[in-house]
Design a protein around this motif. Structure first.
Motif, PDB file in Angstrom:
ATOM      1  N   GLN A  78       0.858  -1.192   0.000  1.00 59.45           N
ATOM      2  CA  GLN A  78       0.000   0.000   0.000  1.00 59.45           C
ATOM      3  C   GLN A  78       0.889   1.235   0.000  1.00 59.45           C
ATOM      4  O   GLN A  78       1.694   1.440   0.912  1.00 59.45           O
ATOM      5  N   LEU A  79       0.727   2.081  -1.035  1.00 55.77           N
ATOM      6  CA  LEU A  79       1.558   3.262  -1.166  1.00 55.77           C
ATOM      7  C   LEU A  79       0.910   4.492  -0.553  1.00 55.77           C
ATOM      8  O   LEU A  79       1.605   5.377  -0.053  1.00 55.77           O
ATOM      9  N   SER A  80      -0.419   4.593  -0.623  1.00 59.61           N
ATOM     10  CA  SER A  80      -1.124   5.782  -0.149  1.00 59.61           C
ATOM     11  C   SER A  80      -1.875   5.475   1.135  1.00 59.61           C
ATOM     12  O   SER A  80      -2.390   4.372   1.322  1.00 59.61           O
ATOM     13  N   ARG A  81      -1.965   6.472   1.987  1.00 61.08           N
ATOM     14  CA  ARG A  81      -2.675   6.321   3.257  1.00 61.08           C
ATOM     15  C   ARG A  81      -4.124   5.936   3.024  1.00 61.08           C
ATOM     16  O   ARG A  81      -4.772   6.414   2.102  1.00 61.08           O
ATOM     17  N   PHE A 121       3.354   4.250   4.463  1.00 65.60           N
ATOM     18  CA  PHE A 121       2.800   5.398   5.181  1.00 65.60           C
ATOM     19  C   PHE A 121       2.716   5.035   6.655  1.00 65.60           C
ATOM     20  O   PHE A 121       2.838   3.868   7.017  1.00 65.60           O
ATOM     21  N   ASP A 122       2.532   6.027   7.509  1.00 64.77           N
ATOM     22  CA  ASP A 122       2.421   5.785   8.939  1.00 64.77           C
ATOM     23  C   ASP A 122       1.029   5.300   9.268  1.00 64.77           C
ATOM     24  O   ASP A 122       0.038   5.990   8.977  1.00 64.77           O
ATOM     25  N   LEU A 123       0.933   4.140   9.898  1.00 71.70           N
ATOM     26  CA  LEU A 123      -0.370   3.568  10.203  1.00 71.70           C
ATOM     27  C   LEU A 123      -0.945   4.126  11.492  1.00 71.70           C
ATOM     28  O   LEU A 123      -2.159   4.227  11.657  1.00 71.70           O
ATOM     29  N   GLY A 124      -0.101   4.504  12.412  1.00 69.34           N
ATOM     30  CA  GLY A 124      -0.583   5.000  13.701  1.00 69.34           C
ATOM     31  C   GLY A 124       0.598   5.238  14.622  1.00 69.34           C
ATOM     32  O   GLY A 124       1.696   5.549  14.180  1.00 69.34           O
ATOM     33  N   GLN A 125       0.377   5.089  15.914  1.00 68.18           N
ATOM     34  CA  GLN A 125       1.438   5.309  16.883  1.00 68.18           C
ATOM     35  C   GLN A 125       2.213   4.023  17.116  1.00 68.18           C
ATOM     36  O   GLN A 125       1.657   2.944  17.123  1.00 68.18           O
ATOM     37  N   GLY A 126       3.507   4.160  17.305  1.00 69.55           N
ATOM     38  CA  GLY A 126       4.376   3.010  17.500  1.00 69.55           C
ATOM     39  C   GLY A 126       5.749   3.324  16.951  1.00 69.55           C
ATOM     40  O   GLY A 126       5.878   4.104  15.994  1.00 69.55           O
ATOM     41  N   ASP A 127       6.777   2.712  17.512  1.00 69.19           N
ATOM     42  CA  ASP A 127       8.149   3.051  17.154  1.00 69.19           C
ATOM     43  C   ASP A 127       8.830   2.017  16.261  1.00 69.19           C
ATOM     44  O   ASP A 127       9.888   2.292  15.705  1.00 69.19           O
ATOM     45  N   ASP A 128       8.244   0.833  16.139  1.00 65.60           N
ATOM     46  CA  ASP A 128       8.895  -0.228  15.385  1.00 65.60           C
ATOM     47  C   ASP A 128       8.503  -0.140  13.909  1.00 65.60           C
ATOM     48  O   ASP A 128       7.564   0.553  13.540  1.00 65.60           O
TER      49      ASP A 128
END
Length: 301
Positions: A78-81, A121-128
Motif C-alpha cells: 500500500q503506497l497511499s494512506r 505510510f504511517d499507520l498510527g502510533q508506534g516506534d517499530d
C-alpha cells in the motif's frame, strides 16, 4: 550503486513479476524470513485486488498465494494512506477463508491465513517498523494459555489457537532507518531503498539480485516502469505540497478559532489544495477524513 546493481522496486515487481512461477522464490524468501520457517508457494490464486483499473496507481498491490501446506498467504503493498486499514485487512482475511471452503465441508478444511501488509505510510502510533499479530486465549484468572484438541494428519493433537487463527504482519517501510544487519533488515533495506548487498544470503534477496535487475527489463517494460516511478514522485510531491499549503492556512485560522476548529479547518484547506491539483475525491476523503458530502459542500460553497 552502479547501473548494473539497480533493482526493480518491490511494488512494481509484486504487481507484474512475482506471480510468475519462475520468480516465486523471491516472495517465498520474504515470507520465510517473516514467519521463521521455509515456505514454498505452489500457486498464485486469483483475487479481485489483482485486477488493474484506470486509477490503478492508487490501488493496493495484492498477491494471494497457496503454500505447500495448503495455507493461504495474502501480501499487500500500500503506497497511499487509507482510513480503516485494519478493518480492511480483517475483511480480506475473512473473505479468503470463506472463499476457500465449500458449503457442507468440515471445519477442519478451514485454512490458516497469513496476512502481510507492506505499507509506505504511517499507520498510527508506534516506534517499530515490523509488527506481528496472532490470536491466543489467556485465562482471565489463571493467565494460562488455552490449547485446543483438533485433528491433524488423522490424529487428535493439541494446538494453540495461534496455529489455527489468521496471523498478521505489518511492515512500516518508512520507519526503517537502521543498518541492515539481520535478514529482515536486509529486506527492509530493499523495500525502502532498493538496495541488495552483493554478498547477501538472505532468502529471496539472492534470487531478487538475479531476477529483478533493471537492466534485465525490455525497452517497453523499462518505459512503463519509469513512467510508474515518475507518477509516484509526482503524486508524493502533490500530496506533500497540498498538506503543507493546507496546514499553513489551517494553523493561521486555527490560532483564532481554537484547536478543534483549527484542525477541522486545516483538513478543509488540505482538501481544497488537493482539489485544485486534481486529485480524485476518493483519495482526498481517505487522506483528510472528510466525507464525500463535505467535499461537495465545499465545492458548492
Amino acid at each position: 550503486m552502479n547501473s548494473e546493481n539497480k533493482y526493480i522496486r518491490f511494488d512494481w515487481a509484486a504487481k507484474r513479476m512475482l506471480r510468475d512461477k519462475a520468480n516465486f522464490a523471491v516472495l517465498e524468501g520474504l515470507i520465510t524470513v517473516l514467519i521463521g520457517e521455509a515456505v514454498h508457494i505452489i500457486e498464485i490464486l486469483e483475487s479481485e485486488g489483482n485486477r488493474e483499473s484506470a486509477d490503478d496507481k492508487y490501488n493496493r498491490v495484492d498477491i494471494k498465494a497457496l503454500n505447500s501446506k495448503g495455507e493461504i498467504i495474502i501480501v499487500e503493498v500500500q503506497l497511499s494512506r487509507q482510513l480503516f486499514y485494519m478493518q480492511r485487512i480483517l475483511y480480506g482475511v475473512s473473505k479468503a477463508i470463506t472463499e476457500h471452503i465449500a458449503i457442507g465441508d468440515m471445519y477442519e478444511k478451514v485454512k490458516k491465513v497469513y496476512s502481510i501488509s507492506i505499507l509506505y505510510f504511517d499507520l498510527g502510533q508506534g516506534d517499530d517498523y515490523l509488527y506481528h499479530g496472532e490470536t491466543n486465549f489467556t485465562g482471565v484468572h489463571t493467565h494460562d494459555q488455552l490449547s485446543v484438541s483438533t485433528r491433524m494428519n488423522n490424529r487428535i493433537v493439541a494446538r494453540r489457537p495461534a496455529e489455527i487463527f489468521p496471523e498478521y504482519y505489518i511492515i512500516l517501510v518508512n520507519r526503517f532507518n537502521d543498518v541492515a544487519r539481520t535478514p529482515i533488515e536486509e529486506w527492509l533495506d530493499y523495500l525502502k531503498n532498493n538496495r541488495i548487498g552483493d554478498d547477501t544470503c538472505t532468502p529471496g534477496l539472492k534470487e531478487a539480485r538475479e531476477r529483478l535487475r533493471l537492466l534485465s527489463m525490455s525497452a517497453a517494460e523499462r518505459q512503463n516502469y519509469d513512467r510508474h516511478m515518475e507518477e509516484q514522485m509526482i503524486e508524493n510531491d502533490e500530496l506533500n505540497t497540498a498538506k503543507l499549503e493546507g496546514w499553513e492556512k489551517g494553523i493561521e485560522q486555527g490560532r483564532e478559532q481554537g484547536r478543534e476548529q483549527g484542525e477541522r479547518e486545516a483538513k478543509r484547506q488540505i482538501a481544497l489544495a488537493m482539489m485544485q491539483q486534481g486529485l480524485p475525491a476518493e483519495q482526498i476523503c481517505r487522506l483528510t477524513g472528510l466525507t464525500a458530502d463535505e467535499l461537495v459542500a465545499m465545492q458548492q460553497g
